[in-house]
Design an enzyme around this catalytic site. Sequence first.
Site, short mmCIF file in Angstrom:
data_model
loop_
_atom_site.label_atom_id
_atom_site.label_comp_id
_atom_site.label_asym_id
_atom_site.label_seq_id
_atom_site.Cartn_x
_atom_site.Cartn_y
_atom_site.Cartn_z
N LYS A 279 -14.94 -0.95 -8.10
CA LYS A 279 -14.36 0.13 -7.29
C LYS A 279 -15.25 1.30 -6.98
O LYS A 279 -15.95 1.62 -7.80
CB LYS A 279 -13.06 0.50 -8.00
CG LYS A 279 -12.11 1.24 -7.04
CD LYS A 279 -10.72 1.52 -7.68
CE LYS A 279 -9.57 2.06 -6.84
NZ LYS A 279 -8.40 2.41 -7.28
N GLU A 364 7.68 -0.69 -11.37
CA GLU A 364 8.64 0.55 -11.36
C GLU A 364 10.16 0.11 -12.18
O GLU A 364 10.87 0.49 -12.59
CB GLU A 364 8.97 1.01 -10.19
CG GLU A 364 7.85 2.05 -9.47
CD GLU A 364 6.79 1.01 -9.00
OE1 GLU A 364 5.81 1.73 -8.68
OE2 GLU A 364 6.76 -0.07 -8.89
N ARG A 392 11.79 1.21 -5.35
CA ARG A 392 11.99 -0.53 -5.92
C ARG A 392 12.61 -0.71 -6.99
O ARG A 392 13.02 -1.61 -7.45
CB ARG A 392 10.47 -0.60 -6.05
CG ARG A 392 9.60 0.00 -5.28
CD ARG A 392 8.14 -0.54 -5.42
NE ARG A 392 7.61 -1.60 -4.67
CZ ARG A 392 6.59 -2.61 -5.07
NH1 ARG A 392 5.94 -2.32 -6.13
NH2 ARG A 392 6.36 -3.57 -4.02
#
Length: 622
Positions: A279, A364, A392
């Site tokens: 990344k 979540e 969610r």
Amino acid sequence: MILEKINKPNDIKKLDPIEYNQLADEIRQFLVEKISVSGGHLASNLGVVELTMALHLVFNLPQDKLIWDVGHQAYTHKILTGRKNQFDQLRKFGGMSGFPKRNESDFDAFDTGHSSTSISAGIGYVAAREMNNELYNVISVIGDGALTGGMAYEALNNASRAKSNFIIVLNDNKMSISENVGGISNVLSDIRSSDSYYDLKEGVMNTLYKLPKGDAIVNKIKKTKSNIKQLIIPNQFFEGMGISYLGPVNGHDINKLIKIFKVAKRIDHAVLVHVVTQKGHGYKPAERNPSKFHGISPFDIKTGDVLKKNSGPSYSDIFSQAICRLAKKDKKITAVTAAMPDGTGLKKFSKWFPERFFDVGIAEEHAVTFSAGMAAGGMKPVFAVYSSFLQRAYDQILHDVCIQQLHVVFAIDRAGLVGSDGETHQGIFDLSYLSSIPNMTVFAPKNGQELKAGLEFALENFQGPVALRYPRGEAITKFEEFNEPIIYGKSEVMYMESDIVLAAVGGMVETADSVRNNLKAKGYKVSLVNARFVKPLDESLIFKLCTNHKLVVTLEENVQTGGFGERVCQLINELQLKSYVLNISLPDDYIEHGSVDILKAETGIDAEAVTERVISVYENLK
């Protein structure tokens, strides 16, 4: 420059292979230059440049379907599909989205914005392809961070049933937004360390496929392959599920990527290609601090420093300070995040109270029920989460927290309009879906000071589920002279006059104050109420206000249906009161990307537009 040759879709296929590495370098330079001005998702995009190029070289887009998980890493994909000249308007109102959008390009096979969805969508495409007897490849790209989300495992469980080719690309960069946590990270670490196995397999397979009847030979040795593999790789997680595994492969080696994707295309069932990337690759500040450059504001390219204007603390900062202060005194307070300790302000808590801090990954639903379990066990969990991501976990809030009336505190950041991330990230539904749940209390502070007081109330003076809802960005510091103690279900009357009353929720109190000033300048008598509690409503105050105000104006940064204004209107109708209600809210729609100020003006909830509407309605009531 090689990048100048990329002006329309599939131009990359016209390049000489010796130009690939230079193109990758130029794309990175282009991304750094553009995002340093506009802001956006940088580190994730720098990490997938070669991966994206290889996918575009091997597959026939848009006939083949390329699905990005989350989608914040699709900038190179947008460059290669003819959208390079739109980057000056990236994430601006009316400009190019920061995520894949089907209405933006035929090359964007599926709209994304939230995590752990690409495999499910890909399987859906495969099922449609099989039923329609069509021929095209389906490629779902998913990050190792997204594999911490339960939906990804539900999809993997079904992917093994695919009766034709389905390619899952695992972009393994050891990161989601922050560093990954949990068991899957350990599994991937074991596999990443097994380069010796991949090098051996690559050589053997390439040789066998070149032989006459090579495919048949490969099929025969598959029967013994698993036992041999276990000697070298201890965790064959994917193959154990019936999904063929290829990799790991260096995600910054274009030639190796092209080879492995060509092999993946030949497999007649689900196959996972494990690609290891870095990344932030190619830009040192992003390599050193990928979390900072995940979503970055405009910055100085040389130093990587954000070009910040002088500003006060954000709501996230104030929440961070407040929860740490309270946790010092109360050892039952715990903090939970779904892979966002930095964004939600819990980084400081994680350092001060590591034994009471829990990062559950991008999960979540699990975070909510995990918090419910802690509450049932006598702790005081605070789940800090962005509004759009809490959506969610609606079922878990309803069933696992509210039915049992467990003392879970939801610290809901990025509520209301969030701006440049657009439809998938606007936090404009929370008042509606939270207010629909029995036993839930919903509180919205008008400024930073009230957020601190609200968190203390929720943790120390209340029992049961409670949500504190606050916006993104710099906290409002006005109205500190209005500091009435918080009493459950009671609003705060800031100014009491007559004729018109403005009842505002959270950050809209500031807008209501500006509207009041505008109306006062025109000679109107105007009251101002800080609602504080969206649920329960302050019914006695509403009844009182309707006795001496012709017009009740509700203001909220939430969709109209199910919101504060609709509930106030319903109450007034039930009580058969005579006041007229004007509901200032967002339209029941998805709101595109753009600056918050522009979006407020476009949706008619800025002070000027509200003032005009209030005058128009009030004058018609005379």
